[in-house]
Scaffold this active site. Structure first.
Site, PDB file in Angstrom:
ATOM      1  N   HIS A   1     -24.333 -34.681  -9.449  1.00  0.00           N
ATOM      2  CA  HIS A   1     -23.314 -34.312  -8.444  1.00  0.00           C
ATOM      3  C   HIS A   1     -22.596 -33.078  -8.975  1.00  0.00           C
ATOM      4  O   HIS A   1     -23.224 -32.045  -9.164  1.00  0.00           O
ATOM      5  CB  HIS A   1     -22.418 -35.543  -8.243  1.00  0.00           C
ATOM      6  CG  HIS A   1     -21.467 -35.476  -7.087  1.00  0.00           C
ATOM      7  ND1 HIS A   1     -21.498 -34.513  -6.119  1.00  0.00           N
ATOM      8  CD2 HIS A   1     -20.428 -36.307  -6.737  1.00  0.00           C
ATOM      9  CE1 HIS A   1     -20.531 -34.739  -5.232  1.00  0.00           C
ATOM     10  NE2 HIS A   1     -19.869 -35.825  -5.590  1.00  0.00           N
TER      11      HIS A   1
ATOM     12  N   HIS B   1     -31.090 -31.251  -2.349  1.00  0.00           N
ATOM     13  CA  HIS B   1     -29.871 -31.858  -1.827  1.00  0.00           C
ATOM     14  C   HIS B   1     -30.249 -33.032  -0.951  1.00  0.00           C
ATOM     15  O   HIS B   1     -31.251 -32.970  -0.242  1.00  0.00           O
ATOM     16  CB  HIS B   1     -29.057 -30.839  -1.014  1.00  0.00           C
ATOM     17  CG  HIS B   1     -27.634 -31.239  -0.862  1.00  0.00           C
ATOM     18  ND1 HIS B   1     -27.209 -32.104   0.123  1.00  0.00           N
ATOM     19  CD2 HIS B   1     -26.534 -30.918  -1.582  1.00  0.00           C
ATOM     20  CE1 HIS B   1     -25.911 -32.282  -0.001  1.00  0.00           C
ATOM     21  NE2 HIS B   1     -25.471 -31.587  -1.030  1.00  0.00           N
TER      22      HIS B   1
ATOM     23  N   ASP C   1     -24.530 -25.242  -6.381  1.00  0.00           N
ATOM     24  CA  ASP C   1     -24.328 -25.164  -7.826  1.00  0.00           C
ATOM     25  C   ASP C   1     -25.264 -24.201  -8.537  1.00  0.00           C
ATOM     26  O   ASP C   1     -25.080 -23.933  -9.718  1.00  0.00           O
ATOM     27  CB  ASP C   1     -24.496 -26.565  -8.447  1.00  0.00           C
ATOM     28  CG  ASP C   1     -23.265 -27.417  -8.204  1.00  0.00           C
ATOM     29  OD1 ASP C   1     -22.191 -26.826  -8.075  1.00  0.00           O
ATOM     30  OD2 ASP C   1     -23.395 -28.640  -8.139  1.00  0.00           O
TER      31      ASP C   1
HETATM   32  N1  CMC Z   1     -36.172 -30.604  -9.123  1.00  0.00           N
HETATM   33  C1  CMC Z   1     -37.418 -31.097  -8.972  1.00  0.00           C
HETATM   34  N2  CMC Z   1     -37.760 -32.014  -8.060  1.00  0.00           N
HETATM   35  C2  CMC Z   1     -36.782 -32.456  -7.244  1.00  0.00           C
HETATM   36  C3  CMC Z   1     -35.459 -31.982  -7.351  1.00  0.00           C
HETATM   37  C4  CMC Z   1     -35.159 -31.016  -8.329  1.00  0.00           C
HETATM   38  N3  CMC Z   1     -33.934 -30.524  -8.452  1.00  0.00           N
HETATM   39  N4  CMC Z   1     -34.693 -32.593  -6.418  1.00  0.00           N
HETATM   40  C5  CMC Z   1     -35.509 -33.423  -5.760  1.00  0.00           C
HETATM   41  N5  CMC Z   1     -36.759 -33.328  -6.270  1.00  0.00           N
HETATM   42  C6  CMC Z   1     -37.955 -34.035  -5.772  1.00  0.00           C
HETATM   43  C7  CMC Z   1     -37.993 -35.464  -6.298  1.00  0.00           C
HETATM   44  O1  CMC Z   1     -38.694 -35.554  -7.508  1.00  0.00           O
HETATM   45  C8  CMC Z   1     -38.679 -36.175  -5.161  1.00  0.00           C
HETATM   46  O2  CMC Z   1     -40.077 -35.918  -5.256  1.00  0.00           O
HETATM   47  P1  CMC Z   1     -41.136 -37.081  -4.898  1.00  0.00           P
HETATM   48  O3  CMC Z   1     -40.962 -37.302  -3.423  1.00  0.00           O
HETATM   49  O4  CMC Z   1     -42.446 -36.523  -5.291  1.00  0.00           O
HETATM   50  O5  CMC Z   1     -40.735 -38.282  -5.692  1.00  0.00           O
HETATM   51  C9  CMC Z   1     -38.179 -35.460  -3.912  1.00  0.00           C
HETATM   52  O6  CMC Z   1     -37.870 -34.122  -4.365  1.00  0.00           O
HETATM   53  C10 CMC Z   1     -36.947 -36.081  -3.286  1.00  0.00           C
HETATM   54  O7  CMC Z   1     -35.953 -36.164  -4.310  1.00  0.00           O
HETATM   55  P2  CMC Z   1     -34.887 -37.333  -4.434  1.00  0.00           P
HETATM   56  O8  CMC Z   1     -34.489 -37.468  -5.857  1.00  0.00           O
HETATM   57  O9  CMC Z   1     -35.410 -38.541  -3.743  1.00  0.00           O
HETATM   58  O10 CMC Z   1     -33.710 -36.732  -3.589  1.00  0.00           O
HETATM   59  P3  CMC Z   1     -32.238 -37.293  -3.542  1.00  0.00           P
HETATM   60  O11 CMC Z   1     -31.757 -36.985  -2.177  1.00  0.00           O
HETATM   61  O12 CMC Z   1     -32.187 -38.708  -4.003  1.00  0.00           O
HETATM   62  O13 CMC Z   1     -31.471 -36.439  -4.642  1.00  0.00           O
HETATM   63  C11 CMC Z   1     -30.294 -34.633  -5.658  1.00  0.00           C
HETATM   64  C12 CMC Z   1     -30.692 -35.303  -4.330  1.00  0.00           C
HETATM   65  C13 CMC Z   1     -29.261 -33.546  -5.379  1.00  0.00           C
HETATM   66  C14 CMC Z   1     -29.663 -35.681  -6.569  1.00  0.00           C
HETATM   67  C15 CMC Z   1     -31.566 -34.043  -6.291  1.00  0.00           C
HETATM   68  O14 CMC Z   1     -32.120 -33.055  -5.469  1.00  0.00           O
HETATM   69  C16 CMC Z   1     -31.288 -33.479  -7.682  1.00  0.00           C
HETATM   70  O15 CMC Z   1     -31.290 -34.220  -8.664  1.00  0.00           O
HETATM   71  N6  CMC Z   1     -31.038 -32.123  -7.773  1.00  0.00           N
HETATM   72  C17 CMC Z   1     -30.683 -31.529  -9.037  1.00  0.00           C
HETATM   73  C18 CMC Z   1     -29.217 -31.781  -9.329  1.00  0.00           C
HETATM   74  C19 CMC Z   1     -28.314 -30.899  -8.490  1.00  0.00           C
HETATM   75  O16 CMC Z   1     -28.526 -29.698  -8.361  1.00  0.00           O
HETATM   76  N7  CMC Z   1     -27.263 -31.521  -7.946  1.00  0.00           N
HETATM   77  C20 CMC Z   1     -26.231 -30.793  -7.178  1.00  0.00           C
HETATM   78  C21 CMC Z   1     -26.221 -31.190  -5.724  1.00  0.00           C
HETATM   79  S1  CMC Z   1     -25.221 -30.062  -4.734  1.00  0.00           S
HETATM   80  C22 CMC Z   1     -23.605 -30.291  -5.264  1.00  0.00           C
HETATM   81  C23 CMC Z   1     -23.096 -31.652  -5.042  1.00  0.00           C
HETATM   82  O17 CMC Z   1     -23.093 -32.150  -3.929  1.00  0.00           O
HETATM   83  O18 CMC Z   1     -22.677 -32.256  -6.034  1.00  0.00           O
END
Ligand code: CMC
Length: 422
Positions: free
Chosen positions: A263, A302, A358
């Protein structure tokens, strides 16, 4: 076509028709249909936890509006305190309302001396400022015990005002303490963002007036962070608030939720990631290791946006203005190249992974002189009005206490065995 869905319980043959209102269906209706059966939705990916009139977020089309105003217009024309007022009150302030609001915030920036002398100085010398800020916000509830009277709108206003006013003061205090420098008191002659920069950086000069470009850039970044509907920390604020905790306790809990690298902690993680990659030659192998599932591309992806995060576009524009004053971040070219590689790669394209807010904010903060461990603190200052607007809205809605159900998967009943017989 009927604006409703029909659910049939095939175990009993009973059906229920539920109206679709504003794109949502009230799932309470199924409780009578199938008692003891619950909707399983870990991470709330398909669950709307509330109705809300604060922020409109369309992640498919990359649209973000506060109270109907596009984020692009607010970033260009408004200022952070005006946006706070808008989020909290639903309308932009008149000139008189604006004057009173700015006055009320400006004249509540001081904190009790015990906060600095006894509290902040009690932390270990290398304490993370985010942990200090979270504790400081929680400690405010002990200075203002009347905050527990959450039913009185005037009392609520006072606490909201205090939280928005005092959080930058505690944040700057945490930083100054972490580098062993004396604390700077707030300067009421400066606006909100400039005052924060002054408390951060003032050394021996009687008045510290920050560079207006940097103060404006910070103000824009605070606007971009001010609200983002039911994200992890805002949901925390509403959940804790639903037990009728005071707003300081709820905001401290929300700060804890924001602290995590998935986050608000992502801006810090982006800089760690770019520094660890090291050189251009290593960008390709790094992306491959992300695709292999060994790490994540921080600042990408996201839960809601499946398009370019509109905030990231504005952040990139601000980066150019800040770098014109501070000089370019050595990591900027790496970040631009990494973005280009990812946006052209099928792994990221097929999953709709784009830069989020971010990805570039950390580069700006770093260029402005903020140490890495202050990045999420800045996010907290920005997100405070959003948390408070949702807290207030949930109270006005008379929200029931948040109490989800679970699907129990543990052991069935068994008899206790004495320790000697195990
Ligand atoms: N790098 C590589 N792969 C990713 C990433 C990433 N940053 N984000 C998602 N994926 C992949 C993930 O591995 C999954 O692939 P598969 O379907 O093959 O298993 C798919 O994309 C869907 O990901 P998810 O984890 O199910 O998505 P989520 O909605 O649960 O998570 C998130 C959202 C923001 C936690 C995630 O994208 C992430 O960890 N991003 C990196 C951390 C980040 O930049 N966070 C800041 C968010 S914006 C500011 C805020 O709101 O705080």
């Amino acid at each position: 076509m009927s604006e409703s869905i029909t659910i049939t319980d095939n175990r009993t043959g009973k059906s229920v028709e539920i109206p679709v209102v504003n794109g949502g269906v009230d799932m309470k209706a199924i409780q009578g249909l199938m008692p003891g059966t619950w909707i399983l939705d870990p991470g709330f990916t398909g669950t709307a936890s509330t109705e809300s009139a604060i922020t409109d977020l369309d992640g498919i089309n990359g649209i973000l509006r506060y109270r109907g105003y596009p984020i692009e217009q607010l970033a260009e024309k408004s200022n952070f305190l005006e946006v706070c007022y808008l989020l909290l009150n639903g309308e932009l302030p008149s000139a008189a309302e604006q004057e009173k609001w700015v006055h009320d915030v400006t004249y509540h920036t001081f904190v009790h001396e015990n906060m600095r002398k006894r509290f902040m100085e009690g932390f270990h010398h290398d304490a993370h400022p985010m942990g200090m800020l979270m504790s400081g916000i929680a400690a405010l509830s002990t200075f203002y015990p009347e905050a527990k009277d959450i039913d009185d709108p005037f009392n609520r206003y006072k606490q909201i005002n205090r939280l928005i006013s005092k959080v930058p003061t505690i944040a700057a205090m945490a930083y100054r303490s972490s580098i062993g420098m004396p604390f700077n008191y707030p300067d009421n002659e400066l606006d909100y963002s400039a005052n924060f920069l002054s408390m951060m950086w003032k050394i021996a000069e009687p008045n510290h007036v920050p560079d207006p470009v940097l103060a404006k850039a910070l103000d824009v970044l605070l606007i971009l962070h001010a609200d983002h509907e039911q994200n992890c920390s805002t949901t925390t604020m509403r959940v804790v608030g639903s037990s009728h905790s005071d707003p300081y306790s709820a905001a401290a809990s929300a700060t804890g939720a924001l602290y995590g690298p998935r986050h608000g902690g992502a801006n810090e993680s982006v800089i760690h990631m770019l520094s660890d990659i090291g050189s251009y030659e290593d960008l390709g192998p790094f992306v491959e290791s992300v695709k292999a599932g060994n790490s994540r591309l921080m600042g990408f992806g996201h839960r809601v946006y499946k398009a370019y995060d509109p905030r990231a576009t504005i952040v990139k524009e601000q980066a150019d203005k800040v770098f014109a004053v501070t000089g370019k971040s050595p990591l900027l070219d790496m970040a631009l190249k990494l973005e280009e590689i990812a946006l052209n790669d099928d792994y990221f394209k097929s999953r709709n992974l784009y830069p989020n807010v971010d990805f570039y904010t950390g580069l700006i903060y770093q260029a402005m002189g903020f140490p890495l461990n202050m990045f999420t603190v800045l996010f907290t200052i920005g997100r405070m009005p959003g948390w408070l607007a949702h807290w207030q809205e949930s109270l006005e809605q008379g929200q029931r206490i948040s109490r989800p159900r679970q699907i129990y998967t543990g052991v069935g009943v068994r008899d206790y065995v004495d320790v000697g017989s195990r």
